[in-house]
Scaffold this active site. Structure first.
Site: not given
Length: 577
Positions: A28, A80, A109, A179, A210-211, A233
């Protein structure tokens, strides 16, 4: 693979054996067109847009224009969506299908607002709905190569996650992004074993999320799970060149971001935030303090030019062509005030002028009071209190905002010119501090004078009222004095008349007094004679009383003798008979 060589085909073809697809995650505010263009230059193979609410996307053209932007070279691209109705997702997919290569349903989310609306991670507990959404998109989008994917989190009971993945696979999903945390988890370690189990139980590509913060993490996750792709991300935010093998953000990447952001007209906040993330690992704490408080594109360009050997004239020329830079608006030389502070300063000068005008000695308070009683002021008076309070609130807000600015720029005062910083940036920060202090003084004095002015108007009105009351009392006192003088004159005349009456009446009173005295003496003598006669009468009466008592006793004796004689006569008569 970059966008220029991309020809539309099924995205599933990206996933090849022994190849890990490198994907930019939906973020976002951040994974917008400019940032996607940047990461594509550094071996990012697939990009996602930020999450878009499908229902709002369908209802508002403004939302479509602001949330979804792309270009011919922005490929391959996945849009998305967050949706809670199958038809909303299908219609949104139809709208974007000519401009993108696929859609992704957000089922991961964990934010409360999203789950409360039926979006995000709550969908992993509604497998039938998710399956229906996938089928609806498949049925309504005409392009056969258009991909449909979902991004999920795992259940605490992993079997539920596996069942969900199998159901959407049966519905025709293209791939699944996992995730590796549960909905309630935030910063706990990623469950790579769960991702591995999911990969082993489905026959479609699986992407791990993730990570992932470096290229080493990409290889580590692939070895641990056997997945087909990785999605990053925060790692890409800090280092957009991560997938190209760079451990830290290279300066060329920073230069590329400035070029791309300026070309796309990226808003300053987004442009600045991305640079803050990119420079976080390669700048000192003091440099962060300075860079993070810069407030204009030209100031950022100056900083980068002087510290990282950017070609400043080139960027200034580009900014000038966009109207974003001119010598008059240079961060160091600019001394112009913003419109709101010009208004506050003008208000301050107006207050000073009005206060001085109120203090003019030849305009009395009574004249001001007459002015305040004009009909115009009577009409304004009904709004006066609300306007007064509104201006106080505005000035207080501006005052505290100025305090915040002073505190923010005062934090950099411990940094001197001898530090490893650009010289004009030091002057720029001092100028910012000077402006903040100036604004603090302007708002503070405006607030103070506004309260003083209100008090002065009140005092002037009260003084004028008091003066009118004193004038009325003075007139009343003069009238009272005149009446008192008149009463005193009448009193004097009455005294004189009284004295004249006394002189004429004294002789008559003396004669009458003499007559009264004689009459009193005569009455005393008569009273004495009467008293003596009364005493004599009392003595005579006492002797008469004694005589009366003697006669009464004698009468009683005679009466007794008469009774005895009668009895004797009766006895004698009886004997004769």
């Amino acid at each position: 693979m970059n966008g220029e060589s991309w020809q539309r085909r099924c995205l599933v073809d990206l996933f090849q054996p022994d190849h890990v697809v490198k994907i930019c995650a939906p973020m976002v505010r951040y994974s917008k067109l400019a940032f996607r263009s940047l990461v594509r230059k550094y071996d990012c193979e697939l990009c996602f847009t930020p999450m878009i609410i499908a229902s709002a996307f369908l209802k508002s053209g403004k939302a479509r224009d602001s949330e979804f932007t792309t270009s011919d070279v922005d490929r391959p691209l996945v849009v998305q969506f967050a949706a809670n109705r199958a038809q909303d997702l299908a219609e949104a997919a139809c709208i974007v299908s000519p401009f993108a290569d696929g859609v992704d349903l957000n089922c991961g989310c964990p934010q409360r607002w999203a789950m409360a609306e039926g979006y995000g991670a709550c969908l992993i507990n509604k497998p039938d709905l998710v399956q229906d959404m996938v089928r609806q998109v498949r049925n309504q989008v005409e392009c056969p190569n258009f991909s449909v994917s979902i991004k999920i989190r795992i259940h605490k009971d992993l079997a539920k996650t596996v069942d969900l993945c199998r159901q959407v696979e049966a519905a025709g999903i293209s791939w699944i992004t996992v995730h590796g945390r549960a909905t309630e988890e935030r910063h706990q370690p990623v469950h790579y074993d769960a991702i591995k189990i999911i990969k082993e139980n489905v026959n479609i590509p699986v992407v791990a999320n993730g990570d992932v913060r470096s290229n080493k993490d990409v290889h580590f996750v692939h070895q641990q799970t056997g997945i087909d792709g990785v999605m990053a991300a925060r790692g890409l935010l800090a280092n957009p060149a991560m997938f190209a093998g760079y451990e830290e953000t290279p300066l060329q990447c920073v230069r590329d971001w400035v070029d791309i952001a300026l070309e796309h007209g990226t808003p300053f906040t987004c442009f600045h935030h991305h640079l803050m993330y990119m420079l976080e690992r390669i700048t000192s704490k003091q440099e962060k303090k300075i860079f993070n408080v810069l407030s204009s594109t030209s100031a950022v360009i100056d900083y980068l030019s002087d510290n990282y050997d950017f070609q400043q004239p080139q960027y200034r020329l580009y900014l000038s062509s966009l109207g974003l830079f001119s010598p008059a608006t240079s961060p160091v030389s600019s001394t112009k005030m913003t419109l709101q502070w010009v208004a506050v300063a003008s208000f301050l000068y107006a207050e000073i002028g009005f206060v001085l005008f109120l203090c003019l000695p030849f305009i009395s308070p009574r004249r001001w009071f007459k002015i305040f009683n004009f009909r115009l002021w009577e009409k304004i008076a009904s709004y006066w209190n609300r306007a007064f309070l509104t201006i106080i609130v505005v000035l207080v807000v501006l005052f505290f905002d100025a305090i915040r600015e002073v505190r923010k720029y005062s934090m950099t005062q411990g940094i001197g010119k001898d530090e490893k910083l650009l010289p004009n940036m030091y002057d720029h920060l001092n100028m910012k501090l000077f402006r903040a202090q100036r604004n603090l003084y302007i708002s503070g004095f405006s607030l103070f004078l506004w309260l003083v002015l209100r008090r002065m108007i009140t005092l002037v009105s009260e003084l004028a009222t008091a003066m009118e009351e004193n004038e009325a009392l003075k007139v009343q006192a003069d009238n009272t004095n005149d009446a008192a003088k008149k009463y005193m004159e009448e009193n004097e005349e009455l005294k004189k008349a009284l004295h004249r009456g006394k002189d004429n009446g004294n002789k008559k009173l003396e004669e009458e007094n003499d007559q009264l005295i004689k009459e009193i003496e005569r009455l005393k003598a008569e009273l004495k004679r009467t008293t003596e006669a009364l005493e004599k009468s009392q003595i005579d009466m006492a002797s008469i009383k004694k005589q009366c008592d003697g006669l009464t006793r004698e009468y009683d004796r005679l009466l007794q003798e008469h009774d005895k004689m009668l009895s004797l006569v009766d006895k004698h008569d009886k004997k004769n008979e």
